[in-house]
Design a protein around this motif. Structure first.
Motif, PDB file in Angstrom:
ATOM      1  N   ILE A 216       0.838  -1.196   0.000  1.00  0.00           N
ATOM      2  CA  ILE A 216       0.000   0.000   0.000  1.00  0.00           C
ATOM      3  C   ILE A 216       0.878   1.253   0.000  1.00  0.00           C
ATOM      4  O   ILE A 216       0.593   2.228  -0.698  1.00  0.00           O
TER       5      ILE A 216
ATOM      6  N   TYR B  64       0.105   3.684  -3.074  1.00  0.00           N
ATOM      7  CA  TYR B  64      -0.748   4.828  -2.793  1.00  0.00           C
ATOM      8  C   TYR B  64      -0.038   5.993  -2.103  1.00  0.00           C
ATOM      9  O   TYR B  64      -0.685   6.932  -1.675  1.00  0.00           O
TER      10      TYR B  64
ATOM     11  N   THR C  64      -5.635  -4.234  -4.284  1.00  0.00           N
ATOM     12  CA  THR C  64      -5.701  -3.403  -3.074  1.00  0.00           C
ATOM     13  C   THR C  64      -6.438  -4.152  -1.964  1.00  0.00           C
ATOM     14  O   THR C  64      -5.986  -4.177  -0.810  1.00  0.00           O
TER      15      THR C  64
ATOM     16  N   ILE D 155      -4.850  -5.287   1.596  1.00  0.00           N
ATOM     17  CA  ILE D 155      -5.406  -4.805   2.865  1.00  0.00           C
ATOM     18  C   ILE D 155      -5.754  -5.983   3.774  1.00  0.00           C
ATOM     19  O   ILE D 155      -5.525  -5.942   4.974  1.00  0.00           O
TER      20      ILE D 155
ATOM     21  N   THR E 298      -0.537   2.034   7.041  1.00  0.00           N
ATOM     22  CA  THR E 298      -1.272   2.261   5.784  1.00  0.00           C
ATOM     23  C   THR E 298      -2.273   1.142   5.507  1.00  0.00           C
ATOM     24  O   THR E 298      -3.330   1.374   4.927  1.00  0.00           O
ATOM     25  N   LEU E 299      -1.930  -0.067   5.923  1.00  0.00           N
ATOM     26  CA  LEU E 299      -2.852  -1.190   5.724  1.00  0.00           C
ATOM     27  C   LEU E 299      -4.092  -1.047   6.602  1.00  0.00           C
ATOM     28  O   LEU E 299      -5.207  -1.345   6.177  1.00  0.00           O
TER      29      LEU E 299
ATOM     30  N   PHE F  90      -6.676   2.357   5.754  1.00  0.00           N
ATOM     31  CA  PHE F  90      -7.033   2.587   4.354  1.00  0.00           C
ATOM     32  C   PHE F  90      -8.531   2.881   4.263  1.00  0.00           C
ATOM     33  O   PHE F  90      -9.345   2.200   4.885  1.00  0.00           O
TER      34      PHE F  90
END
Lengths: 484, 366
Positions: A23, A27, A468, A472, B63-64, B67
């Motif tokens: 990520i 991003y 993505t 995540i 960041t994970l 989000f």
């Protein structure tokens, strides 16, 4: 060398590396670099790339950043000296010096403990291992720098007088840590002047997303499968086969996915990197397999080791010697382990036999049998590649061929085979040229072409969002080739 | 071709820049209610962490966790795994007819042996003179896994290991036979209290009590929607459960003492329903040592209940047969420290009541 199953143990390391499939890269880093790069005037673009690349490396290897800069500076200076000496004898001295100072850090960090381990074993000594972490990407950037100094010596490349441009070439973040090995001559002109077109940017984005999807949706998933089944209580013959097959597909998707991302990113920034994979699993011989697998490494060894040694031009004995030297080095390049050396020599034997006896024979048998032959022996090679030492390799091979007195299968392995069947099927189809051929075929017809023009961007967006989502929700994200 | 290139480039730019800006401007969330955990916050900056590389590792985790539309993305991944890749489970979670469950596999024999050795040690040290029993609560896999093609531990073997290794003085109360999958929440690991009357009766009978929970009148209270622990892990859209608890005057009046915080609490705390774990409604969730005193008890019997989280919902029903129940969670308090808090002479019965998942992962028992 660690297997993906043991890849879990290297997650701790890769967690701190800003991999493409993260990520923070997708991003944060990438949009900012794109913004700076395209806003920067033409003259400053290499500087933007250099600073970005150094920051990229710093995120994963703060300390070893200085080693990379030092090795780069050495390559830069040696290039200047070789050029200044031109054809004089000092040119050769400078070349030898450049090779020594280029290879020495690689030897020290990658092979010292291997040497200590074997000296201890052979002479019954107890020299403590250094246990140094391998600087990420050292095998790749060392080879890139060597290609530069050797090509300057040979007169195949012009000397690079700008340290910024040379450093930008060595440290270019798209290919810095896992290749492809981009030779200086490949991007020499693009370092000075390159064009940026919408076509290149769009095609780079497409390639990057394909690579990202290969890595996250397929390779990581198969890595998880390998991990899960390795933890199972009861080992079966089917377990050993599933582990071998899933690893072979995983490493292809992992490494070729990374290469796709590197090539795609390069294209966005106006560089055209060489292809590194060309559907290796459709090869009809192991000789052909190595023309399609890790192409940039194979051609590097061919041009900088095999041909200078004489190639096949100096008789059978020297040709055999050269083959074995190159494949010994290929195995050793992949890691300081005997099973990797053995893996390289395994291919040396097969390539010699194919060239001397089998290729003629292979030509006479049906194509599908030739492909089965190639896939089978490639699979065996990856069992050698994936083992933690020769003992484990042979244990796994014995397991595959029923020499461990274990059942053929059980409910556990069927469960996971069933659960990952679609993933394996998609991966198998994706490893053939079929999707590409189909897309090209549709693109050749007026009606389907217009539909394709709509579908393609939609698929790309969907894949990016899916990746993505997987990033995540998941934590399994090691890149196998970071170890080399 | 030109238009396709423009669309591709624009969409890519919109996505990567859009999410970057979205992530930066959206305030950080502290707790994920769906995953029941605290989310990683922005890492502090220090030169040492920067040089060691720790900063970037922490930043990636941040960041994970932070989000935008995180839960939606998790749902998208679950959809892909279940519907497209047809994976049997996603992160170990599987769904059978809307019933969400987590794989418990393989059987960890050493863990089961460790649990029984713990029980044996406690028995020999404290419970020799107390009527002691044990009961095993089957997890939902017992009912759902093997029949639907999922991996399942050998429950007979688990019971056999315990029965062979447990000390002679500890009797077995079998509750497997009277439970079904309908006695558990569809979105949670736990059993539903309103379906446990007969289980409580069987345990009370097994412990030698002549009282029964089924003789007591309870008022049923409902809390909705109950999104169980598996709901968030599954990240799929499914109907929530209704959390039902059984109460009456006796239970409302009961004195409940938390030995750790040295404070009085209630048997039911409905206000906790909106917390991270709604199951905390029962006895305020995970507590090392809690004593419930029954103000209306006609007996003077005390029960020591060694339990995991399943025990919190059945303890109020077991109170039918006791004047006092002390619940001991060995995951949170060491067995060696028990005599500092408990006068064992005040208790006539003891029950070790553990779910198979706890027994199969028993190294958390202290």
């Amino acid at each position: 060398m660690q297997s993906p199953s043991r890849g879990i143990s290297c997650i701790g390391r890769t967690e701190i590396i800003m991999v493409f499939s993260s990520i923070s890269f997708l991003y944060y880093f990438l949009p900012l670099v794109l913004l700076l790069y395209f806003l920067a005037p033409r003259r400053a673009k290499n500087l933007v790339l250099l600073i970005s690349s150094l920051f990229f490396y710093f995120c994963g290897e703060p300390v070893y950043l200085f080693l990379m800069i030092a090795v780069t500076f050495s390559g830069y200076l040696h290039g200047l000296w070789i050029n200044r000496a031109k054809d004089g004898r000092y040119a050769k001295v400078s070349l030898i010096s450049s090779i020594f100072f280029g290879v020495a850090p690689l030897l020290f960090f990658k092979y010292t403990d291997f040497a200590i381990k074997n000296i201890n074993l052979f002479f019954k000594l107890n020299i403590p291992a250094l246990k140094l972490a391998l600087p990420i990407g050292i095998s790749f950037y060392t080879f890139q720098i060597l290609s530069y100094t050797i090509d300057v010596y040979r007169g195949n490349a012009r000397v690079q007088k700008s340290f910024i441009d040379f450093s930008a070439y060595v440290s270019l973040f798209p290919q810095l840590i896992a290749g492809p090995i981009v030779r200086y001559t490949t991007v020499e002109s693009e370092l000075y002047i390159r064009t940026h077109s919408l076509k290149d940017v769009a095609s780079g984005i497409n390639r990057f997303i394909i690579g990202l999807s290969k890595k996250v949706l397929i390779a990581n998933s198969l890595g998880e499968l390998g991990d899960i089944i390795t933890e199972l209580n009861e080992k079966t013959v089917l377990f050993f086969w599933l582990k071998a097959i899933s690893f072979m597909i995983q490493i292809y998707y992992d490494f070729s996915g990374y290469s796709d991302m590197a090539i795609g990113l390069g294209r966005i920034f106006g560089f055209h990197f060489p292809e590194n994979f060309n559907y290796p699993f459709i090869s009809k011989s192991l000789t052909e397999f190595w023309r399609r697998w890790h192409i940039s490494l194979g051609t590097w060894f061919r041009d900088y080791i095999y041909i200078p040694l004489g190639g096949n031009r100096k008789g059978m004995a020297k040709w055999l010697r050269n083959i074995f030297i190159v494949w010994f080095l290929t195995g050793f390049w992949h890691g300081a382990e005997w099973n990797l050396i053995f893996w390289g020599l395994y291919f040396a034997v097969f390539l010699c036999f194919e060239k001397l006896f089998w290729l003629g024979l292979l030509d006479k048998i049906p194509v599908f049998l030739r492909r089965i032959y190639t896939l089978f022996f490639t699979l065996i090679s990856f069992v050698l590649f994936n083992g933690d030492g020769l003992g484990e390799c042979f244990y796994n091979l014995k397991g595959m061929f029923g020499f461990l007195n274990i059942p053929f299968s059980n409910s556990e392995i069927y469960y996971y085979l069933k659960s990952y069947f679609i993933t394996l099927l998609v991966a198998a189809i994706g490893a053939t040229p079929l999707p590409k051929t189909l897309t090209e075929h549709l693109g050749n017809h007026k009606k389907t072409k217009s539909i394709l023009n709509i579908i393609e961007p939609a698929v790309q967006v969907s894949l990016l969002l899916l990746v993505t989502a997987y990033l995540i929700d998941g934590s399994f994200n090691p890149f196998l080739y970071f170890r080399f | 071709m030109g238009m396709k290139n423009i669309v591709t480039t624009c969409l890519f730019i919109i996505i990567i820049f859009g999410f970057m800006i979205g992530n930066i401007i959206t305030p950080d969330i502290e707790i994920s209610f769906s995953e029941r955990r605290t989310l990683t916050q922005a890492p502090g900056f220090s030169r040492r962490e920067l040089i060691s590389g720790d900063f970037f590792g922490k930043f990636e985790k941040y960041t994970l966790d932070q989000f935008v539309f995180r839960d939606k993305f998790r749902g998208l991944k679950a959809f892909m795994e279940f519907k497209i890749f047809k994976q049997k489970d996603n992160n170990g979670i599987y769904i059978v007819n809307g019933n969400i469950n987590k794989l418990e596999y393989p059987l960890n024999e050493n863990s089961v042996l460790y649990a029984t050795s713990k029980i044996n040690d406690i028995y020999k040290k404290h419970l020799i003179n107390i009527n002691t029993s044990y009961a095993i609560i089957p997890d939902k896999n017992f009912f759902l896994a093997s029949d639907n093609g999922y991996l399942s531990i050998d429950y007979d073997k688990l019971a056999e290991i315990i029965s062979e290794s447990i000390t002679d003085g500890v009797k077995y109360i079998n509750i497997y036979d009277i439970l079904s999958v309908d006695d558990y929440y569809r979105t949670d690991i736990h059993w539903s209290q309103n379906r446990l009357i007969r289980v409580a009766d069987k345990i009370l009978t097994g412990l030698g009590s002549n009282k029964k929970a089924s003789d007591i009148k309870y008022i049923q209270k409902e809390l909705y929607p109950f999104f169980g622990s598996y709901y968030g892990q599954a990240a799929v859209n499914t109907e929530p459960d209704t959390l039902i608890y059984l109460t009456n005057d006796t239970l409302e009046k009961a004195r409940v003492f938390d030995h750790y915080y040295k404070e009085n609490i209630s048997i039911y705390e409905p206000e906790r329903f909106n917390g991270v774990d709604p199951y905390d409604v029962f006895l305020s969730g995970q507590k090392p040592l809690v004593t419930i005193e029954n103000p209306d008890s006609s007996t003077k019997r005390g029960l020591l209940l060694f339990k995991d989280s399943f025990g919190n919902s059945i303890a109020p029903l077991l109170l039918a047969g006791y004047s006092k129940i002390t619940l001991i969670d060995l995951r949170l308090v060491s067995a060696d420290a028990l005599d500092k808090f408990i006068n064992f002479a005040e208790y006539q019965d003891a029950l070790f009541l553990y779910c198979t998942q706890t027994l199969n992962n028993s190294y958390m028992l202290r």
